[in-house]
Design a protein around this motif. Structure first.
Motif, PDB file in Angstrom:
ATOM      1  N   THR A   1      25.658   0.154   3.570  1.00 28.61           N
ATOM      2  CA  THR A   1      25.426   1.530   4.025  1.00 28.61           C
ATOM      3  C   THR A   1      24.115   2.060   3.473  1.00 28.61           C
ATOM      4  OG1 THR A   1      27.801   1.920   4.142  1.00 28.61           O
ATOM      5  CG2 THR A   1      26.394   3.853   4.067  1.00 28.61           C
ATOM      6  N   ALA A   2      23.840   1.789   2.207  1.00 26.78           N
ATOM      7  CA  ALA A   2      22.588   2.248   1.602  1.00 26.78           C
ATOM      8  C   ALA A   2      21.385   1.590   2.280  1.00 26.78           C
ATOM      9  CB  ALA A   2      22.583   1.950   0.108  1.00 26.78           C
TER      10      ALA A   2
ATOM     11  N   HIS B   1      21.277   0.464   5.365  1.00 30.01           N
ATOM     12  CA  HIS B   1      21.194   1.069   6.707  1.00 30.01           C
ATOM     13  C   HIS B   1      20.532   2.444   6.628  1.00 30.01           C
ATOM     14  CE1 HIS B   1      22.710   3.356  10.173  1.00 30.01           C
ATOM     15  NE2 HIS B   1      22.487   2.217  10.810  1.00 30.01           N
ATOM     16  N   ASP B   2      20.883   3.241   5.633  1.00 26.07           N
ATOM     17  CA  ASP B   2      20.285   4.564   5.472  1.00 26.07           C
ATOM     18  C   ASP B   2      18.787   4.476   5.180  1.00 26.07           C
ATOM     19  OD1 ASP B   2      22.650   5.856   5.975  1.00 26.07           O
ATOM     20  OD2 ASP B   2      23.066   6.362   3.875  1.00 26.07           O
ATOM     21  N   ARG B   3      18.386   3.499   4.352  1.00 26.62           N
ATOM     22  CA  ARG B   3      16.960   3.331   4.054  1.00 26.62           C
ATOM     23  C   ARG B   3      16.173   2.943   5.294  1.00 26.62           C
ATOM     24  NH1 ARG B   3      16.684  -0.668  -0.699  1.00 26.62           N
ATOM     25  NH2 ARG B   3      18.868  -0.894  -0.215  1.00 26.62           N
TER      26      ARG B   3
ATOM     27  N   GLU C   1      17.034   3.506   8.429  1.00 24.60           N
ATOM     28  CA  GLU C   1      17.045   4.663   9.324  1.00 24.60           C
ATOM     29  C   GLU C   1      16.029   5.716   8.861  1.00 24.60           C
ATOM     30  OE1 GLU C   1      20.240   8.018  10.787  1.00 24.60           O
ATOM     31  OE2 GLU C   1      20.985   6.075  10.117  1.00 24.60           O
ATOM     32  N   PHE C   2      15.944   5.951   7.552  1.00 24.17           N
ATOM     33  CA  PHE C   2      14.985   6.906   7.011  1.00 24.17           C
ATOM     34  C   PHE C   2      13.561   6.480   7.330  1.00 24.17           C
ATOM     35  CE2 PHE C   2      12.265   8.424   3.532  1.00 24.17           C
ATOM     36  CZ  PHE C   2      12.493   9.776   3.614  1.00 24.17           C
ATOM     37  N   ARG C   3      13.243   5.212   7.132  1.00 24.19           N
ATOM     38  CA  ARG C   3      11.883   4.725   7.394  1.00 24.19           C
ATOM     39  C   ARG C   3      11.513   4.822   8.868  1.00 24.19           C
ATOM     40  NH1 ARG C   3       9.939   0.381   3.205  1.00 24.19           N
ATOM     41  NH2 ARG C   3      11.113   1.097   1.405  1.00 24.19           N
TER      42      ARG C   3
ATOM     43  N   PHE D   1      19.206  13.882   6.436  1.00 29.05           N
ATOM     44  CA  PHE D   1      20.114  13.064   5.639  1.00 29.05           C
ATOM     45  C   PHE D   1      21.009  13.887   4.728  1.00 29.05           C
ATOM     46  CE2 PHE D   1      17.107  10.046   7.134  1.00 29.05           C
ATOM     47  CZ  PHE D   1      17.846   8.897   7.314  1.00 29.05           C
TER      48      PHE D   1
ATOM     49  N   ARG E   1      24.190  15.711   3.622  1.00 25.25           N
ATOM     50  CA  ARG E   1      25.594  15.544   4.007  1.00 25.25           C
ATOM     51  C   ARG E   1      26.444  16.588   3.374  1.00 25.25           C
ATOM     52  NH1 ARG E   1      26.061   9.039   3.683  1.00 25.25           N
ATOM     53  NH2 ARG E   1      24.566   8.700   5.309  1.00 25.25           N
TER      54      ARG E   1
END
Length: 77
Positions: free
Chosen positions: A13-14, A16-18, A20-22, A75, A77
């Motif tokens: 998950t972390a 995937h979040d990185r 997505e952020f980039r 991001f 939450r």
């Protein structure tokens, strides 16, 4: 076994979040680069992104500053 799986899920998950952020930063930087380029045609007092910007900020720096100001809110939450 479940503890290892939970750790793997958190890591995935972390990651995937990185990613997505980039991607969001890259896309928004392109958008804000276009906005900054068009806004340079306006007088400084009418520019939408030049509120607290340094006087001699490049187009790229202005787009990057704006993207890093706006995107983190996506991001929350």
């Amino acid at each position: 076994m479940k503890t290892g799986q939970a750790h793997h899920d958190v890591h995935a998950t972390a990651l995937h979040d990185r990613i997505e952020f980039r991607i969001l930063i890259a896309v928004s930087m392109l958008w804000f680069l276009l906005v900054a380029a068009v806004s340079r045609l306006l007088p400084r007092s009418c520019r939408p992104l030049a509120g607290s910007a340094p006087r001699h900020e490049s187009l790229f720096a202005e787009a990057r500053r704006t993207a890093y100001t706006v995107i983190p809110y996506a991001f929350m939450r």
